[in-house]
Scaffold this motif. Structure first.
Motif, PDB file in Angstrom:
ATOM      1  N   GLY A  81       0.796  -1.221   0.000  1.00 47.34           N
ATOM      2  CA  GLY A  81       0.000   0.000   0.000  1.00 47.34           C
ATOM      3  C   GLY A  81       0.827   1.269   0.000  1.00 47.34           C
ATOM      4  N   THR A  82       2.122   1.184  -0.232  1.00 47.67           N
ATOM      5  CA  THR A  82       2.988   2.360  -0.247  1.00 47.67           C
ATOM      6  C   THR A  82       2.906   3.057  -1.596  1.00 47.67           C
ATOM      7  OG1 THR A  82       4.515   1.273   1.290  1.00 47.67           O
ATOM      8  CG2 THR A  82       5.367   3.163   0.063  1.00 47.67           C
ATOM      9  N   ALA A  83       2.632   4.353  -1.583  1.00 49.96           N
ATOM     10  CA  ALA A  83       2.573   5.148  -2.820  1.00 49.96           C
ATOM     11  C   ALA A  83       3.984   5.622  -3.165  1.00 49.96           C
ATOM     12  CB  ALA A  83       1.641   6.333  -2.645  1.00 49.96           C
ATOM     13  N   LEU A  84       4.411   5.323  -4.374  1.00 51.97           N
ATOM     14  CA  LEU A  84       5.770   5.621  -4.814  1.00 51.97           C
ATOM     15  C   LEU A  84       5.784   6.376  -6.134  1.00 51.97           C
ATOM     16  CD1 LEU A  84       7.295   2.071  -4.190  1.00 51.97           C
ATOM     17  CD2 LEU A  84       7.533   4.085  -2.714  1.00 51.97           C
ATOM     18  N   ARG A  85       6.861   7.093  -6.360  1.00 54.66           N
ATOM     19  CA  ARG A  85       7.145   7.710  -7.668  1.00 54.66           C
ATOM     20  C   ARG A  85       8.368   6.982  -8.207  1.00 54.66           C
ATOM     21  NH1 ARG A  85       5.016  10.160 -11.969  1.00 54.66           N
ATOM     22  NH2 ARG A  85       6.592  11.336 -13.087  1.00 54.66           N
ATOM     23  N   VAL A  86       8.229   6.402  -9.388  1.00 56.08           N
ATOM     24  CA  VAL A  86       9.320   5.670 -10.026  1.00 56.08           C
ATOM     25  C   VAL A  86       9.780   6.471 -11.236  1.00 56.08           C
ATOM     26  CG1 VAL A  86      10.000   3.507 -11.143  1.00 56.08           C
ATOM     27  CG2 VAL A  86       8.328   3.469  -9.272  1.00 56.08           C
ATOM     28  N   GLU A  87      11.078   6.776 -11.286  1.00 54.63           N
ATOM     29  CA  GLU A  87      11.664   7.480 -12.428  1.00 54.63           C
ATOM     30  C   GLU A  87      12.707   6.565 -13.053  1.00 54.63           C
ATOM     31  OE1 GLU A  87      12.365  11.860 -11.849  1.00 54.63           O
ATOM     32  OE2 GLU A  87      12.143  11.201  -9.755  1.00 54.63           O
ATOM     33  N   VAL A  88      12.700   6.493 -14.382  1.00 55.22           N
ATOM     34  CA  VAL A  88      13.630   5.626 -15.095  1.00 55.22           C
ATOM     35  C   VAL A  88      14.281   6.400 -16.244  1.00 55.22           C
ATOM     36  CG1 VAL A  88      12.429   3.487 -14.501  1.00 55.22           C
ATOM     37  CG2 VAL A  88      11.767   4.716 -16.565  1.00 55.22           C
ATOM     38  N   ALA A  89      15.465   5.952 -16.622  1.00 54.96           N
ATOM     39  CA  ALA A  89      16.180   6.550 -17.744  1.00 54.96           C
ATOM     40  C   ALA A  89      17.103   5.497 -18.330  1.00 54.96           C
ATOM     41  CB  ALA A  89      16.999   7.758 -17.293  1.00 54.96           C
ATOM     42  N   CYS A  90      17.425   5.674 -19.600  1.00 55.84           N
ATOM     43  CA  CYS A  90      18.417   4.801 -20.224  1.00 55.84           C
ATOM     44  C   CYS A  90      19.226   5.627 -21.213  1.00 55.84           C
ATOM     45  CB  CYS A  90      17.780   3.590 -20.891  1.00 55.84           C
ATOM     46  SG  CYS A  90      16.736   3.939 -22.312  1.00 55.84           S
ATOM     47  N   PRO A 137      16.175  -5.711 -26.175  1.00 53.52           N
ATOM     48  CA  PRO A 137      16.758  -6.546 -27.222  1.00 53.52           C
ATOM     49  C   PRO A 137      18.194  -6.116 -27.547  1.00 53.52           C
ATOM     50  CG  PRO A 137      14.937  -5.221 -28.101  1.00 53.52           C
ATOM     51  CD  PRO A 137      15.040  -4.926 -26.638  1.00 53.52           C
ATOM     52  N   GLN A 138      18.584  -4.915 -27.160  1.00 50.88           N
ATOM     53  CA  GLN A 138      19.935  -4.382 -27.421  1.00 50.88           C
ATOM     54  C   GLN A 138      20.728  -4.351 -26.118  1.00 50.88           C
ATOM     55  OE1 GLN A 138      17.109  -2.417 -28.019  1.00 50.88           O
ATOM     56  NE2 GLN A 138      16.869  -2.681 -30.207  1.00 50.88           N
ATOM     57  N   GLU A 139      20.749  -5.447 -25.364  1.00 52.77           N
ATOM     58  CA  GLU A 139      21.301  -5.439 -24.013  1.00 52.77           C
ATOM     59  C   GLU A 139      22.741  -4.957 -23.911  1.00 52.77           C
ATOM     60  OE1 GLU A 139      22.036  -9.971 -23.024  1.00 52.77           O
ATOM     61  OE2 GLU A 139      19.942  -9.635 -23.539  1.00 52.77           O
ATOM     62  N   ASP A 140      23.570  -5.127 -24.931  1.00 52.59           N
ATOM     63  CA  ASP A 140      24.966  -4.674 -24.881  1.00 52.59           C
ATOM     64  C   ASP A 140      25.122  -3.207 -25.270  1.00 52.59           C
ATOM     65  OD1 ASP A 140      25.733  -7.203 -24.130  1.00 52.59           O
ATOM     66  OD2 ASP A 140      26.264  -7.830 -26.163  1.00 52.59           O
ATOM     67  N   LYS A 141      24.049  -2.563 -25.709  1.00 48.89           N
ATOM     68  CA  LYS A 141      24.145  -1.200 -26.225  1.00 48.89           C
ATOM     69  C   LYS A 141      23.384  -0.179 -25.392  1.00 48.89           C
ATOM     70  CE  LYS A 141      24.745  -2.723 -30.968  1.00 48.89           C
ATOM     71  NZ  LYS A 141      24.242  -2.627 -32.331  1.00 48.89           N
ATOM     72  N   VAL A 142      22.921  -0.580 -24.188  1.00 45.76           N
ATOM     73  CA  VAL A 142      22.136   0.331 -23.353  1.00 45.76           C
ATOM     74  C   VAL A 142      22.654   0.345 -21.921  1.00 45.76           C
ATOM     75  CG1 VAL A 142      20.035   0.108 -24.734  1.00 45.76           C
ATOM     76  CG2 VAL A 142      20.416  -1.431 -22.816  1.00 45.76           C
ATOM     77  N   GLY A 143      22.441   1.466 -21.264  1.00 43.87           N
ATOM     78  CA  GLY A 143      22.701   1.612 -19.840  1.00 43.87           C
ATOM     79  C   GLY A 143      21.406   2.067 -19.180  1.00 43.87           C
ATOM     80  N   THR A 144      21.214   1.721 -17.918  1.00 47.78           N
ATOM     81  CA  THR A 144      19.951   2.002 -17.238  1.00 47.78           C
ATOM     82  C   THR A 144      20.161   2.707 -15.904  1.00 47.78           C
ATOM     83  OG1 THR A 144      19.918  -0.058 -16.007  1.00 47.78           O
ATOM     84  CG2 THR A 144      18.945  -0.092 -18.226  1.00 47.78           C
ATOM     85  N   ALA A 145      19.115   3.373 -15.449  1.00 49.89           N
ATOM     86  CA  ALA A 145      19.094   3.954 -14.112  1.00 49.89           C
ATOM     87  C   ALA A 145      17.646   4.083 -13.660  1.00 49.89           C
ATOM     88  CB  ALA A 145      19.761   5.325 -14.096  1.00 49.89           C
ATOM     89  N   TYR A 146      17.448   3.997 -12.343  1.00 53.49           N
ATOM     90  CA  TYR A 146      16.114   4.185 -11.795  1.00 53.49           C
ATOM     91  C   TYR A 146      16.239   4.874 -10.439  1.00 53.49           C
ATOM     92  CZ  TYR A 146      16.993   0.468  -8.465  1.00 53.49           C
ATOM     93  OH  TYR A 146      17.523  -0.278  -7.440  1.00 53.49           O
ATOM     94  N   LYS A 147      15.130   5.484 -10.030  1.00 55.41           N
ATOM     95  CA  LYS A 147      15.050   6.128  -8.726  1.00 55.41           C
ATOM     96  C   LYS A 147      13.627   5.956  -8.216  1.00 55.41           C
ATOM     97  CE  LYS A 147      15.415  10.683  -6.595  1.00 55.41           C
ATOM     98  NZ  LYS A 147      15.681  12.104  -6.848  1.00 55.41           N
ATOM     99  N   VAL A 148      13.499   5.532  -6.965  1.00 56.55           N
ATOM    100  CA  VAL A 148      12.189   5.330  -6.353  1.00 56.55           C
ATOM    101  C   VAL A 148      12.106   6.211  -5.117  1.00 56.55           C
ATOM    102  CG1 VAL A 148      10.607   3.648  -5.317  1.00 56.55           C
ATOM    103  CG2 VAL A 148      12.150   2.926  -7.158  1.00 56.55           C
ATOM    104  N   SER A 149      11.014   6.968  -5.020  1.00 60.84           N
ATOM    105  CA  SER A 149      10.788   7.860  -3.887  1.00 60.84           C
ATOM    106  C   SER A 149       9.358   7.711  -3.386  1.00 60.84           C
ATOM    107  CB  SER A 149      10.994   9.325  -4.298  1.00 60.84           C
ATOM    108  OG  SER A 149      12.256   9.519  -4.831  1.00 60.84           O
ATOM    109  N   HIS A 150       9.142   8.025  -2.097  1.00 59.57           N
ATOM    110  CA  HIS A 150       7.782   8.095  -1.565  1.00 59.57           C
ATOM    111  C   HIS A 150       7.104   9.329  -2.151  1.00 59.57           C
ATOM    112  CE1 HIS A 150       8.130   4.965   1.501  1.00 59.57           C
ATOM    113  NE2 HIS A 150       9.369   5.402   1.699  1.00 59.57           N
ATOM    114  N   ILE A 151       5.805   9.230  -2.382  1.00 54.38           N
ATOM    115  CA  ILE A 151       5.050  10.375  -2.885  1.00 54.38           C
ATOM    116  C   ILE A 151       4.679  11.245  -1.696  1.00 54.38           C
ATOM    117  CG2 ILE A 151       2.932  11.128  -4.003  1.00 54.38           C
ATOM    118  CD1 ILE A 151       3.056   8.666  -5.745  1.00 54.38           C
TER     119      ILE A 151
END
Length: 151
Positions: A81-90, A137-151
């Motif tokens: 039941g925790t409300a979160l804000r998820v931000e992603v980038a690649c 599908p391009q696993e060797d050609k991408v980088g990822t990041a994420y951030k999760v915060s409480h709303i």
């Protein structure tokens, strides 16, 4: 005539040493190859303005990081039941699909890594854990990041 034979045998030696110099130049050329996964992950973290180490003092901070592709990070300290804000980038070439799962709740967000922007969405947990997954599908050609915060 004998000196001419000696001169002709000495002539091939400089090209051989030139070949050796060419082989030592090859490793020098390798670092100029396309960025590796670590570099792409850092580019994605920069898009989210993430610091190394993460800023745990930030209000509402839950977790952040980079994900292997394919890969998953699991947080088992989240309450249902925790409300979160998820931000992603690649960063890189191609797309990454980020999937957030908690109990029966699931949200997927596809991100174009060629566009230097972030994507975010609200998510409410439906179980006592939070899984963030990345797949591409391009696993060797991408980088990822994420951030999760409480709303």
């Amino acid at each position: 005539m004998a000196s001419a034979c000696t001169d002709s045998s000495a002539a091939p030696k400089p090209p051989q040493s030139g070949k050796a110099a060419g082989s030592t130049a090859a490793p020098t050329a390798q670092p100029s190859s396309p960025p590796g996964p670590e570099r792409l992950d850092q580019e994605a973290r920069d898009l989210l303005h993430l610091t190394d180490p993460p800023s745990l003092d930030e209000e509402g901070f839950v977790s952040s990081g980079s994900l292997a592709v394919p890969g998953q990070n699991l947080d088992e300290t989240i309450e249902s039941g925790t409300a979160l804000r998820v931000e992603v980038a690649c960063a890189g070439e191609g797309t990454v699909t980020f999937t957030v799962v908690s109990g029966t709740a699931k949200t997927a967000q596809r991100v174009d890594c060629t566009q230097p922007m972030t994507s975010g969405f609200d998510f409410t947990t439906a179980g006592p854990s939070l899984a963030i997954q990345a797949d591409s599908p391009q696993e060797d050609k991408v980088g990822t990041a994420y951030k999760v915060s409480h709303i």
